[in-house]
Design a protein around this motif. Structure first.
Motif, PDB file in Angstrom:
ATOM      1  N   HIS A  73      74.478  71.701  68.850  1.00  0.00           N
ATOM      2  CA  HIS A  73      73.269  70.941  69.196  1.00  0.00           C
ATOM      3  C   HIS A  73      73.374  69.781  68.413  1.00  0.00           C
ATOM      4  O   HIS A  73      74.395  69.362  67.283  1.00  0.00           O
ATOM      5  CB  HIS A  73      72.050  71.777  68.829  1.00  0.00           C
ATOM      6  N   GLU A  74      72.549  68.811  68.501  1.00  0.00           N
ATOM      7  CA  GLU A  74      72.314  67.637  67.703  1.00  0.00           C
ATOM      8  C   GLU A  74      71.177  67.659  66.716  1.00  0.00           C
ATOM      9  O   GLU A  74      70.398  68.493  66.634  1.00  0.00           O
ATOM     10  CB  GLU A  74      72.370  66.352  68.489  1.00  0.00           C
ATOM     11  N   ASN A  85      73.599  64.358  63.402  1.00  0.00           N
ATOM     12  CA  ASN A  85      74.906  64.600  63.738  1.00  0.00           C
ATOM     13  C   ASN A  85      74.998  64.976  65.139  1.00  0.00           C
ATOM     14  O   ASN A  85      73.689  65.269  65.762  1.00  0.00           O
ATOM     15  CB  ASN A  85      75.128  66.143  63.165  1.00  0.00           C
ATOM     16  N   ARG A  86      76.004  64.626  66.003  1.00  0.00           N
ATOM     17  CA  ARG A  86      76.004  64.660  67.339  1.00  0.00           C
ATOM     18  C   ARG A  86      76.185  66.168  68.001  1.00  0.00           C
ATOM     19  O   ARG A  86      75.660  66.740  68.932  1.00  0.00           O
ATOM     20  CB  ARG A  86      77.092  63.734  67.980  1.00  0.00           C
ATOM     21  N   ARG A  87      77.032  66.999  66.931  1.00  0.00           N
ATOM     22  CA  ARG A  87      77.368  68.146  67.668  1.00  0.00           C
ATOM     23  C   ARG A  87      77.597  68.971  66.545  1.00  0.00           C
ATOM     24  O   ARG A  87      78.775  69.302  65.779  1.00  0.00           O
ATOM     25  CB  ARG A  87      78.779  68.288  68.443  1.00  0.00           C
ATOM     26  N   ILE A  88      76.586  70.042  66.042  1.00  0.00           N
ATOM     27  CA  ILE A  88      76.530  70.852  64.922  1.00  0.00           C
ATOM     28  C   ILE A  88      76.952  72.316  65.501  1.00  0.00           C
ATOM     29  O   ILE A  88      76.325  72.830  66.441  1.00  0.00           O
ATOM     30  CB  ILE A  88      75.230  71.074  64.273  1.00  0.00           C
ATOM     31  N   LEU A  89      77.565  72.988  64.719  1.00  0.00           N
ATOM     32  CA  LEU A  89      77.869  74.440  65.064  1.00  0.00           C
ATOM     33  C   LEU A  89      77.672  75.367  63.648  1.00  0.00           C
ATOM     34  O   LEU A  89      78.234  74.732  62.764  1.00  0.00           O
ATOM     35  CB  LEU A  89      79.179  74.628  65.637  1.00  0.00           C
ATOM     36  N   ASP A 102      81.177  67.600  65.239  1.00  0.00           N
ATOM     37  CA  ASP A 102      81.313  66.644  64.019  1.00  0.00           C
ATOM     38  C   ASP A 102      80.533  67.285  62.699  1.00  0.00           C
ATOM     39  O   ASP A 102      80.624  66.405  61.674  1.00  0.00           O
ATOM     40  CB  ASP A 102      80.866  65.353  64.548  1.00  0.00           C
ATOM     41  N   ALA A 103      79.884  68.371  62.811  1.00  0.00           N
ATOM     42  CA  ALA A 103      79.206  69.035  61.669  1.00  0.00           C
ATOM     43  C   ALA A 103      79.215  70.426  61.676  1.00  0.00           C
ATOM     44  O   ALA A 103      79.214  70.977  62.856  1.00  0.00           O
ATOM     45  CB  ALA A 103      77.804  68.395  61.494  1.00  0.00           C
ATOM     46  N   VAL A 104      79.042  71.089  60.536  1.00  0.00           N
ATOM     47  CA  VAL A 104      79.075  72.438  60.377  1.00  0.00           C
ATOM     48  C   VAL A 104      77.909  72.809  59.553  1.00  0.00           C
ATOM     49  O   VAL A 104      77.655  72.236  58.529  1.00  0.00           O
ATOM     50  CB  VAL A 104      80.432  72.861  60.008  1.00  0.00           C
ATOM     51  N   HIS A 105      77.239  73.844  60.151  1.00  0.00           N
ATOM     52  CA  HIS A 105      75.991  74.443  59.227  1.00  0.00           C
ATOM     53  C   HIS A 105      76.632  75.709  58.751  1.00  0.00           C
ATOM     54  O   HIS A 105      76.877  76.570  59.473  1.00  0.00           O
ATOM     55  CB  HIS A 105      74.772  74.441  59.860  1.00  0.00           C
ATOM     56  N   PHE A 106      76.663  75.816  57.318  1.00  0.00           N
ATOM     57  CA  PHE A 106      77.122  77.035  56.773  1.00  0.00           C
ATOM     58  C   PHE A 106      75.850  78.019  56.757  1.00  0.00           C
ATOM     59  O   PHE A 106      74.971  77.695  56.103  1.00  0.00           O
ATOM     60  CB  PHE A 106      77.655  76.833  55.199  1.00  0.00           C
ATOM     61  N   PHE A 107      75.697  79.259  57.390  1.00  0.00           N
ATOM     62  CA  PHE A 107      74.864  80.150  57.461  1.00  0.00           C
ATOM     63  C   PHE A 107      74.957  80.947  56.178  1.00  0.00           C
ATOM     64  O   PHE A 107      74.335  82.069  56.232  1.00  0.00           O
ATOM     65  CB  PHE A 107      74.848  80.982  58.657  1.00  0.00           C
TER      66      PHE A 107
END
Length: 319
Positions: free
Chosen positions: A188-189, A193-197, A244-249
């Motif tokens: 998602h954006e 950020n354009r594409r976060i996972l 283009d971005a990563v969210h650390f859970f």
């Protein structure tokens, strides 16, 4: 029958507004990867399903299934998980219903009291679930299994003690479970950020804050993947999914200060070009120097997620 179905219930009550985006269910992805070496595994994320899930479509998906795993936190996931379990019982009463996740792990006896719960997996299930499924597939009960609570045939229940492993069941790579998921639904954006996972590089937390269940669940332990492993996984995710971005859970990404700084150094030296964020305890994050914070932001770090604490010293003493 050789198939296992893992169900991730929705967090939303019926009729409530849908969230802005759907977080990746890393917990069931990790379980799918662990069980997938022995069994056929299907993951159902209720948040991605339409109204046909509890209708005729489910009967088809239950073919060859001998066990269903349901993950739940203390939220609407419980009521949604029970609704799903009830439908399983109606369609195929012989299928064993296994519950896990934060709520069943912290309250196994209360969870087992419900008629739509056969077995509870306590704590992290990557080691336990494959062995439990193997027992059930062979028609055996988990009578002496640690980390498993189940109902006795004549009534009552048995709560197995949790394993005292020196290391938590954290795999060398977290990307294996992604193949069981509809990945495009979790990108998602947001926040520029354009594409976060989402991704998980560590588990646990060394603190025992009274407002947080992490300390109780992990016994104040923390364990993380090596920076090289994390970097390789992110390379793979960028190549496969154009993120283009990563969210650390991670429960507490910054628990190991040197690891966090080394990881940021690898990002600055590499060419991934990813932005990233992660969670930290406030008192811990304040120990970074201005120079170290600059190094973090230069690597793409743009946001810290902090637990609710207090500006009052007396209150902090009780947390």
């Amino acid at each position: 029958m050789h198939k296992v179905l893992l169900f991730y219930p929705s967090f939303e009550d019926e009729g409530t507004e849908a969230p802005l985006y759907t977080d990746i269910p890393l917990s069931v992805a990790a379980l799918a990867e662990a069980a997938g070496t022995q069994f056929e595994v299907e993951v159902i994320d209720e948040r991605l399903e339409d109204g046909s899930l509890l209708a005729g479509d489910l009967a088809v998906r239950l073919r060859d299934v001998f066990a269903v795993g349901i993950s739940a936190t203390t939220s609407a996931q419980i009521t949604n998980g029970l609704r799903f379990a009830r439908r399983i019982r109606e369609l195929a009463p012989e299928i064993r219903l296994i519950w896990g996740g934060w709520h069943p792990s912290l309250m196994p006896e209360e969870t087992l009291m419900h008629p739509l719960v056969d077995i509870v997996v306590i704590g992290q299930g990557e080691r336990i679930l494959p062995r439990l499924l193997d027992r059930l597939k062979r028609g055996e009960e988990p009578s002496d299994m640690p980390g498993v609570a189940y109902k006795l045939p004549g009534g009552g229940m048995r709560i197995g003690k949790t394993e005292k492993a020196e290391r938590m069941p954290l795999p060398e790579s977290m990307r294996g479970g992604y193949r069981y998921l509809r990945m495009s639904e979790y990108i998602h954006e947001g926040w520029g950020n354009r594409r976060i996972l989402g991704y998980e590089s560590s588990r646990g937390c060394p603190y025992a804050c009274t407002f947080c269940s992490i300390g109780a669940g992990f016994k104040r332990r923390w364990q993380g993947l090596g920076c090289e492993n994390v970097y390789r996984d992110l390379e793979y995710l960028k190549e496969q999914y154009d993120i283009d971005a990563v969210h650390f859970f991670d429960n507490n990404f910054f628990a190991d200060r040197e690891r966090a700084l080394k990881f940021s150094e690898m990002l600055r030296a590499g060419c991934l070009g990813l932005r990233w964020d992660g969670a930290s305890a406030v008192r811990q994050f304040l120990r970074f120097t201005h120079q170290e914070l600059t190094a973090l932001t230069d690597s793409g770090f743009y946001r810290v997620i902090a637990g609710v604490e207090s500006g009052d010293a007396d209150v902090l003493g009780h947390l």
